[in-house]
Design a protein around this motif. Structure first.
Motif, PDB file in Angstrom:
ATOM      1  N   VAL A  16       0.863  -1.179   0.000  1.00  9.87           N
ATOM      2  CA  VAL A  16       0.000   0.000   0.000  1.00  9.87           C
ATOM      3  C   VAL A  16       0.898   1.226   0.000  1.00  9.87           C
ATOM      4  N   VAL A  17       0.589   2.164  -0.883  1.00  8.41           N
ATOM      5  CA  VAL A  17       1.369   3.395  -0.988  1.00  8.41           C
ATOM      6  C   VAL A  17       0.434   4.561  -0.725  1.00  8.41           C
ATOM      7  N   ILE A  34      -4.290  10.143  -1.267  1.00  7.08           N
ATOM      8  CA  ILE A  34      -4.798   8.935  -1.911  1.00  7.08           C
ATOM      9  C   ILE A  34      -4.006   7.721  -1.421  1.00  7.08           C
ATOM     10  N   LEU A  35      -4.667   6.594  -1.436  1.00 10.65           N
ATOM     11  CA  LEU A  35      -4.023   5.312  -1.136  1.00 10.65           C
ATOM     12  C   LEU A  35      -4.016   4.480  -2.403  1.00 10.65           C
ATOM     13  N   ILE A  36      -2.882   3.902  -2.703  1.00 12.10           N
ATOM     14  CA  ILE A  36      -2.765   3.004  -3.845  1.00 12.10           C
ATOM     15  C   ILE A  36      -2.512   1.612  -3.278  1.00 12.10           C
ATOM     16  N   ILE A  61     -13.939   6.401  -5.214  1.00 16.05           N
ATOM     17  CA  ILE A  61     -13.038   5.260  -5.292  1.00 16.05           C
ATOM     18  C   ILE A  61     -12.787   4.998  -6.765  1.00 16.05           C
ATOM     19  N   TYR A  62     -11.521   4.963  -7.129  1.00  9.36           N
ATOM     20  CA  TYR A  62     -11.155   4.771  -8.519  1.00  9.36           C
ATOM     21  C   TYR A  62     -10.233   3.569  -8.610  1.00  9.36           C
ATOM     22  N   PHE A  63     -10.506   2.707  -9.566  1.00 13.96           N
ATOM     23  CA  PHE A  63      -9.653   1.544  -9.794  1.00 13.96           C
ATOM     24  C   PHE A  63      -8.942   1.722 -11.118  1.00 13.96           C
ATOM     25  N   ASN A  64      -7.647   1.688 -11.054  1.00 14.10           N
ATOM     26  CA  ASN A  64      -6.834   1.857 -12.239  1.00 14.10           C
ATOM     27  C   ASN A  64      -6.611   0.509 -12.918  1.00 14.10           C
TER      28      ASN A  64
END
Length: 135
Positions: A16-17, A34-36, A61-64
């Motif tokens: 987690v970044v 933001i959390l990645i 919430i966005y999913f790349n």
């Protein structure tokens, strides 16, 4: 993840970044946190993607997409050009695509395709000017 009603163990997460973005896309100052989250298996991500459809609590919430370095370059280049021209760039079926004004889709798979996109944008921006000069 409680809000998704999906059980995720610590072992499902690779890393987690946490990032702090200090400006928006136009360069204006705006701080966002933001959390990645990188999952070890695609199936875990897919389960969350499916559950996201039912989430209606107003959170962003966005999913790349999991892009290769080449596709990431083409996606970012196409998106930047498309936004300036009011077009939509997206990733679908393993390809970067741009939706033209006439709803046709231009696939971006090479530098040549980016040049074609630039030419299309120039042509469409010049059309209204040439039409008004004929009146």
């Amino acid at each position: 993840v409680r809000s998704f009603n999906i059980k995720i163990d610590d072992g499902d997460i690779d890393r987690v970044v946490k990032k702090q973005i200090r400006q928006d896309e136009d360069g204006n100052p705006k701080i966002r946190h933001i959390l990645i989250v990188y999952f070890k298996e695609f199936e875990t991500k897919l389960g969350i993607l499916r559950a996201k459809r039912n989430l209606k609590d107003g959170r962003e919430i966005y999913f790349n997409a999991s892009l290769t370095a080449t596709n990431r370059y083409f996606m970012m280049s196409a998106r930047k050009r498309a936004r300036k021209a009011g077009l939509k760039a997206f990733f679908s079926c393993g390809k970067v695509k741009v939706e033209k004004r006439d709803k046709q889709i231009l696939a971006i798979e090479s530098e040549k395709d980016l040049i074609s996109l630039d030419n299309y944008i120039k042509e469409t921006q010049q059309q209204p000017q040439s039409q008004t000069s004929n009146m």
